[in-house]
Design a protein around this motif. Structure first.
Motif, PDB file in Angstrom:
ATOM      1  N   SER A  36     -14.489  19.027  26.557  1.00 55.42           N
ATOM      2  CA  SER A  36     -14.773  20.470  26.621  1.00 55.42           C
ATOM      3  C   SER A  36     -13.673  21.179  27.409  1.00 55.42           C
ATOM      4  N   GLY A  37     -14.049  21.875  28.470  1.00 56.01           N
ATOM      5  CA  GLY A  37     -13.084  22.610  29.287  1.00 56.01           C
ATOM      6  C   GLY A  37     -13.653  22.731  30.696  1.00 56.01           C
ATOM      7  N   ALA A  38     -13.293  23.796  31.400  1.00 61.45           N
ATOM      8  CA  ALA A  38     -13.804  23.996  32.761  1.00 61.45           C
ATOM      9  C   ALA A  38     -15.310  24.260  32.707  1.00 61.45           C
ATOM     10  N   THR A  40     -16.990  26.506  34.048  1.00 65.42           N
ATOM     11  CA  THR A  40     -17.340  27.923  33.913  1.00 65.42           C
ATOM     12  C   THR A  40     -16.861  28.512  32.584  1.00 65.42           C
ATOM     13  N   GLY A  41     -16.322  27.670  31.695  1.00 63.51           N
ATOM     14  CA  GLY A  41     -15.928  28.141  30.369  1.00 63.51           C
ATOM     15  C   GLY A  41     -17.122  28.131  29.426  1.00 63.51           C
ATOM     16  N   VAL A  42     -16.832  28.226  28.137  1.00 63.33           N
ATOM     17  CA  VAL A  42     -17.893  28.197  27.123  1.00 63.33           C
ATOM     18  C   VAL A  42     -17.961  26.814  26.465  1.00 63.33           C
ATOM     19  N   TYR A  43     -16.815  26.122  26.387  1.00 60.19           N
ATOM     20  CA  TYR A  43     -16.814  24.788  25.780  1.00 60.19           C
ATOM     21  C   TYR A  43     -17.808  23.856  26.491  1.00 60.19           C
ATOM     22  N   PHE A  44     -17.810  23.904  27.822  1.00 63.42           N
ATOM     23  CA  PHE A  44     -18.623  22.942  28.573  1.00 63.42           C
ATOM     24  C   PHE A  44     -20.122  23.071  28.295  1.00 63.42           C
ATOM     25  N   GLY A  76      -9.357  19.684  30.902  1.00 62.66           N
ATOM     26  CA  GLY A  76      -8.450  20.823  31.014  1.00 62.66           C
ATOM     27  C   GLY A  76      -8.550  21.779  29.833  1.00 62.66           C
ATOM     28  N   GLY A  77      -9.004  21.289  28.669  1.00 60.21           N
ATOM     29  CA  GLY A  77      -9.128  22.149  27.495  1.00 60.21           C
ATOM     30  C   GLY A  77      -8.482  21.548  26.255  1.00 60.21           C
ATOM     31  N   SER A  78      -8.141  22.417  25.302  1.00 63.55           N
ATOM     32  CA  SER A  78      -7.736  21.995  23.949  1.00 63.55           C
ATOM     33  C   SER A  78      -6.607  20.967  23.898  1.00 63.55           C
ATOM     34  N   VAL A  79      -5.541  21.188  24.651  1.00 67.26           N
ATOM     35  CA  VAL A  79      -4.377  20.292  24.553  1.00 67.26           C
ATOM     36  C   VAL A  79      -4.770  18.898  25.036  1.00 67.26           C
ATOM     37  N   VAL A 119     -12.019  22.584  20.482  1.00 72.57           N
ATOM     38  CA  VAL A 119     -10.584  22.871  20.556  1.00 72.57           C
ATOM     39  C   VAL A 119     -10.300  24.210  19.899  1.00 72.57           C
ATOM     40  N   GLN A 120      -9.196  24.810  20.264  1.00 71.94           N
ATOM     41  CA  GLN A 120      -8.770  26.054  19.632  1.00 71.94           C
ATOM     42  C   GLN A 120      -8.170  25.745  18.257  1.00 71.94           C
ATOM     43  N   ASN A 121      -8.376  26.639  17.279  1.00 73.35           N
ATOM     44  CA  ASN A 121      -7.848  26.349  15.934  1.00 73.35           C
ATOM     45  C   ASN A 121      -6.326  26.410  15.894  1.00 73.35           C
ATOM     46  N   PRO A 152     -15.192  33.189  18.080  1.00 74.73           N
ATOM     47  CA  PRO A 152     -13.873  33.647  18.538  1.00 74.73           C
ATOM     48  C   PRO A 152     -13.670  33.428  20.037  1.00 74.73           C
ATOM     49  N   GLU A 153     -12.425  33.201  20.397  1.00 70.71           N
ATOM     50  CA  GLU A 153     -12.054  33.074  21.812  1.00 70.71           C
ATOM     51  C   GLU A 153     -10.941  34.066  22.115  1.00 70.71           C
ATOM     52  N   PRO A 154     -11.306  35.287  22.450  1.00 74.51           N
ATOM     53  CA  PRO A 154     -10.273  36.292  22.740  1.00 74.51           C
ATOM     54  C   PRO A 154      -9.465  35.946  23.984  1.00 74.51           C
ATOM     55  N   GLY A 186      -3.240  21.397  30.420  1.00 77.48           N
ATOM     56  CA  GLY A 186      -3.894  20.799  29.256  1.00 77.48           C
ATOM     57  C   GLY A 186      -4.810  21.750  28.518  1.00 77.48           C
ATOM     58  N   SER A 187      -4.720  23.028  28.832  1.00 82.11           N
ATOM     59  CA  SER A 187      -5.560  23.990  28.107  1.00 82.11           C
ATOM     60  C   SER A 187      -4.790  24.591  26.945  1.00 82.11           C
ATOM     61  N   GLY A 188      -5.537  25.130  25.993  1.00 85.34           N
ATOM     62  CA  GLY A 188      -4.931  25.922  24.938  1.00 85.34           C
ATOM     63  C   GLY A 188      -4.620  27.293  25.502  1.00 85.34           C
ATOM     64  N   ALA A 189      -5.457  27.707  26.451  1.00 86.48           N
ATOM     65  CA  ALA A 189      -5.303  29.018  27.082  1.00 86.48           C
ATOM     66  C   ALA A 189      -3.902  29.187  27.676  1.00 86.48           C
ATOM     67  N   GLU A 190      -3.387  28.131  28.310  1.00 90.92           N
ATOM     68  CA  GLU A 190      -2.055  28.204  28.922  1.00 90.92           C
ATOM     69  C   GLU A 190      -1.002  28.521  27.860  1.00 90.92           C
ATOM     70  N   TYR A 205      -7.063  34.287  30.209  1.00 92.36           N
ATOM     71  CA  TYR A 205      -8.005  33.223  29.857  1.00 92.36           C
ATOM     72  C   TYR A 205      -8.460  33.393  28.408  1.00 92.36           C
ATOM     73  N   THR A 206      -8.160  32.399  27.603  1.00 91.92           N
ATOM     74  CA  THR A 206      -8.599  32.381  26.198  1.00 91.92           C
ATOM     75  C   THR A 206      -9.950  31.690  26.169  1.00 91.92           C
ATOM     76  N   VAL A 207     -11.001  32.468  25.949  1.00 88.96           N
ATOM     77  CA  VAL A 207     -12.349  31.902  26.124  1.00 88.96           C
ATOM     78  C   VAL A 207     -13.369  32.814  25.446  1.00 88.96           C
ATOM     79  N   GLY A 208     -14.514  32.252  25.075  1.00 92.96           N
ATOM     80  CA  GLY A 208     -15.576  33.028  24.443  1.00 92.96           C
ATOM     81  C   GLY A 208     -16.061  34.159  25.336  1.00 92.96           C
TER      82      GLY A 208
HETATM   83  N1  GLU Z   1      -9.937  27.872  25.039  1.00 94.27           N
HETATM   84  C1  GLU Z   1      -9.808  27.164  26.254  1.00 94.27           C
HETATM   85  C2  GLU Z   1      -8.775  26.089  26.080  1.00 94.27           C
HETATM   86  O1  GLU Z   1      -8.713  25.181  25.374  1.00 94.27           O
HETATM   87  C3  GLU Z   1     -11.086  26.592  26.823  1.00 94.27           C
HETATM   88  C4  GLU Z   1     -12.189  27.602  26.898  1.00 94.27           C
HETATM   89  C5  GLU Z   1     -13.518  27.060  27.362  1.00 94.27           C
HETATM   90  O2  GLU Z   1     -13.538  26.121  28.130  1.00 94.27           O
HETATM   91  O3  GLU Z   1     -14.522  27.616  26.925  1.00 94.27           O
HETATM   92  O4  GLU Z   1      -7.873  26.123  26.693  1.00 94.27           O
END
Ligand code: GLU
Length: 328
Positions: free
Chosen positions: A31-33, A35-39, A64-67, A83-85, A116-118, A146-150, A192-195
């Motif tokens: 997932s991710g952090a 406090t994100g939405v993935y978790f 860390g996220g998508s990566v 993961v992010q598309n 979506p993850e704006p 390791g995030s997609g957000a970065e 932050y790229t997140v829901g």
């Molecule tokens: N989109 C984020 C990423 O991969 C994670 C967002 C989340 O944890 O909800 O970097």
């Protein structure tokens, strides 16, 4: 007595069989952090899999996220992940993202696009920042390692002619820490790229004087040209404290992904559980699923091949599979 022994033997065989398949079928969902939405979604999905007694044990892991998640699917450490598309596409093809450039991830497979993850862009209101261009020389949280957000933070900076090195300090770490630093005034801005409605941004908006920075149409067009997975998105008024008018930004899409290491029936069973038999429960896991998840549209924006088990499910549901993402 005889009946009892036979029954006991039967129970024993049953228990052994269940034990064996549970061991073979351990599903760790990246997932991710926290406090994100993935978790929370990964946690909810794991709980649903466990409750359904499908013969696998599932658990969610904060990462860390998508990566990171895609790298860990490739290495066999994770069996499923959010993961992010955009990152999924680049990873599968070995493009753009440094961790994957020239090192594609052929095991990665798609299951469903979820919501979506704006890209949220925040600045402290007391630092004289009116646009991303003003991030030059500032301390900005750019995402977790390791995030997609970065990756998205770097892409947006680039659209303003900036590099990470143009910041006084690019701050990395969990989004939980990022929100805390913004609140304490130790950083000036945050990407932050997140829901929508996630806890980190909600907390930052509640506890610190922050402004949500928007992107002008020309900047969005420029970003889309180079990174076609970024599409225009409006953060609606009222989404967070202080967002009194809609904020124009860009979005990617969150998707559930898996690995070719996982067999067809396992992925098919999970698909059927989440998106058919218990769809109402699945949508209840998070407001973003409730609001955005639609099975008929869960292949829109999918840019990696489907897992064979996912494809079986979509065929059964008579959902057309776009050319180029057929299972292979
Ligand atoms: N989109 C984020 C990423 O991969 C994670 C967002 C989340 O944890 O909800 O970097």
């Amino acid at each position: 007595m005889k009946v009892k022994t036979a029954l006991l033997a039967l129970l024993l065989v049953g228990a052994l069989a269940a034990g064996a398949s549970a061991q073979a079928g351990f599903i760790t969902i990246g997932s991710g952090a926290t406090t994100g939405v993935y978790f929370p979604i990964a946690t909810g999905v794991a709980r649903m899999i466990n409750d359904a007694n499908l013969g696998y044990r599932a658990n969610a892991r904060s990462t860390g996220g998508s990566v990171f998640n895609i790298g860990a699917i490739q290495s066999g450490e994770l069996q499923m992940a959010l993961v992010q598309n955009d990152i999924a596409y680049y990873a599968y093809r070995g493009l753009v993202v440094e961790a994957f450039r020239g090192r594609p991830t052929p095991k990665l497979r798609g299951m469903a696009v979820l919501y979506p993850e704006p890209i949220h862009i925040l600045a402290r209101s007391d630092r004289n920042i009116r646009s991303v261009a003003d991030f030059k020389g500032k301390r900005v949280y750019v995402g977790d390692v390791g995030s997609g957000a970065e990756q998205n933070s770097m892409q947006v900076l680039e659209a303003f002619g900036l590099k990470v090195d143009d910041l006084a300090e690019p701050v990395r770490g969990s989004a939980t820490a990022g929100a805390q630093l913004l609140q304490d005034g130790r950083i000036d801005g945050m990407f932050y790229t997140v829901g929508l409605g996630n806890a980190a941004i909600t907390q930052a908006a509640l506890t610190a004087p922050v402004t949500f920075l928007g992107l002008e149409p020309a900047r969005i067009a420029q970003l889309r040209q180079k990174y076609p997975f970024l599409t225009a998105f409006t953060i609606p008024a009222g989404a967070y404290r202080g967002v009194n008018a809609p904020v124009a930004t860009v979005t990617v899409l969150a998707q559930l992904a898996t690995s070719t290491d996982i067999d067809t029936s396992t992925v098919y069973n999970v698909m059927r559980l989440l998106f058919d038999e218990k769809l109402a429960d699945f949508k209840k896991i998070h407001a973003n699923l409730e609001r955005y998840f639609d099975l008929e549209r869960s292949l829109d924006g999918m840019a990696i091949p489907l897992h064979a088990g996912a494809q079986l499910f979509y065929r059964e549901k008579r959902i057309p599979i776009p050319a180029g993402i057929e299972a292979r």
